[in-house]
Design a protein around this motif. Sequence first.
Motif, short mmCIF file in Angstrom:
data_model
loop_
_atom_site.label_atom_id
_atom_site.label_comp_id
_atom_site.label_asym_id
_atom_site.label_seq_id
_atom_site.Cartn_x
_atom_site.Cartn_y
_atom_site.Cartn_z
N GLY A 24 0.81 -1.22 0.00
CA GLY A 24 0.00 0.00 0.00
C GLY A 24 0.84 1.26 0.00
O GLY A 24 2.06 1.23 -0.15
N THR A 25 0.15 2.37 0.21
CA THR A 25 0.78 3.69 0.16
C THR A 25 0.35 4.50 1.38
O THR A 25 -0.79 4.41 1.82
CB THR A 25 0.36 4.42 -1.13
OG1 THR A 25 0.89 3.70 -2.24
CG2 THR A 25 0.87 5.85 -1.18
N GLY A 26 1.31 5.31 1.89
CA GLY A 26 0.98 6.19 3.00
C GLY A 26 1.81 5.87 4.22
O GLY A 26 2.64 4.95 4.22
N SER A 27 1.54 6.62 5.30
CA SER A 27 2.41 6.53 6.48
C SER A 27 2.14 5.28 7.32
O SER A 27 2.99 4.91 8.13
CB SER A 27 2.24 7.79 7.34
OG SER A 27 0.88 7.94 7.72
N THR A 28 0.99 4.63 7.14
CA THR A 28 0.75 3.36 7.84
C THR A 28 1.31 2.20 7.01
O THR A 28 2.01 1.32 7.54
CB THR A 28 -0.75 3.15 8.11
OG1 THR A 28 -1.32 4.40 8.53
CG2 THR A 28 -0.98 2.11 9.19
N ALA A 29 1.03 2.23 5.71
CA ALA A 29 1.60 1.21 4.83
C ALA A 29 3.13 1.23 4.88
O ALA A 29 3.78 0.19 4.74
CB ALA A 29 1.11 1.44 3.40
N ALA A 82 -5.90 3.53 5.22
CA ALA A 82 -7.17 4.13 4.82
C ALA A 82 -7.31 5.48 5.52
O ALA A 82 -6.67 5.73 6.55
CB ALA A 82 -8.34 3.22 5.20
N ASP A 83 -8.15 6.31 4.95
CA ASP A 83 -8.43 7.62 5.56
C ASP A 83 -9.63 7.55 6.49
O ASP A 83 -9.69 8.28 7.49
CB ASP A 83 -8.64 8.66 4.46
CG ASP A 83 -7.39 8.77 3.60
OD1 ASP A 83 -6.35 9.16 4.14
OD2 ASP A 83 -7.45 8.40 2.42
N GLU A 84 -10.59 6.71 6.16
CA GLU A 84 -11.72 6.43 7.06
C GLU A 84 -12.15 4.97 6.88
O GLU A 84 -12.12 4.45 5.75
CB GLU A 84 -12.92 7.34 6.74
CG GLU A 84 -12.77 8.77 7.21
CD GLU A 84 -14.03 9.61 7.01
OE1 GLU A 84 -14.07 10.71 7.57
OE2 GLU A 84 -14.96 9.18 6.28
N ILE A 92 -12.85 5.10 2.94
CA ILE A 92 -12.40 6.17 2.06
C ILE A 92 -10.88 6.07 2.01
O ILE A 92 -10.23 5.97 3.05
CB ILE A 92 -12.81 7.57 2.54
CG1 ILE A 92 -14.31 7.80 2.33
CG2 ILE A 92 -12.02 8.66 1.79
CD1 ILE A 92 -14.81 9.18 2.74
N LYS A 93 -10.34 6.06 0.79
CA LYS A 93 -8.90 6.04 0.58
C LYS A 93 -8.53 7.11 -0.45
O LYS A 93 -9.38 7.68 -1.09
CB LYS A 93 -8.46 4.67 0.07
CG LYS A 93 -8.45 3.62 1.17
CD LYS A 93 -7.91 2.26 0.70
CE LYS A 93 -6.59 2.31 0.02
NZ LYS A 93 -5.51 2.98 0.78
N GLY A 94 -7.23 7.33 -0.57
CA GLY A 94 -6.75 8.26 -1.59
C GLY A 94 -6.22 9.55 -1.04
O GLY A 94 -5.87 10.45 -1.81
N GLY A 95 -6.14 9.65 0.30
CA GLY A 95 -5.54 10.86 0.88
C GLY A 95 -4.13 11.08 0.39
O GLY A 95 -3.67 12.22 0.26
N ASN A 119 -7.92 6.88 14.93
CA ASN A 119 -8.51 8.12 14.41
C ASN A 119 -9.25 7.91 13.09
O ASN A 119 -10.04 8.75 12.67
CB ASN A 119 -7.42 9.17 14.18
CG ASN A 119 -6.72 9.51 15.47
OD1 ASN A 119 -7.36 9.62 16.51
ND2 ASN A 119 -5.40 9.63 15.42
N LYS A 120 -8.97 6.78 12.43
CA LYS A 120 -9.60 6.53 11.13
C LYS A 120 -10.96 5.86 11.24
O LYS A 120 -11.68 5.76 10.25
CB LYS A 120 -8.68 5.66 10.26
CG LYS A 120 -7.25 6.17 10.12
CD LYS A 120 -7.20 7.44 9.33
CE LYS A 120 -5.79 7.95 9.10
NZ LYS A 120 -4.93 7.10 8.33
N ALA A 121 -11.29 5.37 12.43
CA ALA A 121 -12.57 4.65 12.60
C ALA A 121 -13.70 5.65 12.80
O ALA A 121 -13.65 6.50 13.70
CB ALA A 121 -12.47 3.71 13.79
#
Length: 222
Positions: A24-29, A82-84, A92-95, A119-121
């Motif tokens: 995936g992509t982002g700071s969690t991935a 994920a963002d939410e 919701i993804k794509g942030g 925070n995403k839940a």
Amino acid sequence: MNLKKAAAEKAVEAIKDGMCIGLGTGSTAYWAIQRIGERVRDGLKIEAVATSVASEELAVQLGIPIVPFENITRLDITIDGADEVNPELHLIKGGGGALLREKIVAANTDYFIVVADENKAVDTLGSFALPVEVVPFASEWTKRRLEASCPDVQWRLKDGVKYITDNGNYIADCRYGEINDPAALEAILNSIPGVVDNGLFVGMADKIIIAKSDGELDIRVK
Ligand SMILES: O=C(CO)[C@H](O)[C@H](O)COP(=O)(O)O
């Protein structure tokens, strides 16, 4: 405690020798990729594809074998942020702007694991502006079509100019407020000519690992 790291490292436990993995992509991935890199250094035998140029570069630095998409037909596991996330496991993804590749990869994965901090839940999707990927051609026309269903549509900007995705497209961030029927909205958005895809991931996640500040993991499965 780093909640994103905790959720990501739990997800990586599911990866076994011989698997094809979606990164995936982002700071969690990011933390999942780091942990996969450690396990590869320790002898784990996998192949991987990445959902963004940034994640691919990170994976290559860490020695994770990246293969061309055309060389494989199906992924065993994808781990992404994920963002939410809502109670029905819709997202919701794509942030981070990688929603199109993320959705293609998730759709071609046997087991899609989402990792997030608490925070995403959310109960209802929509506080986070929904990213919609739009082709540059006649993009203002497409934006007007989006505005017919959404009160607040803004082009995503980077350094004062329109953000360009890894696929050469724009992102329109659409603030709907509460999204009560994500499947219906996803279908409406994807029926607009000029829209490539949108950040609603409906019914795609098989497992969601949410790390909580009390140290517990909230694990939700389909
Ligand atoms: O969809 C994404 C990128 O397009 C990310 O997974 C999402 O934005 C979450 O990012 P982070 O883990 O940095 O909070």
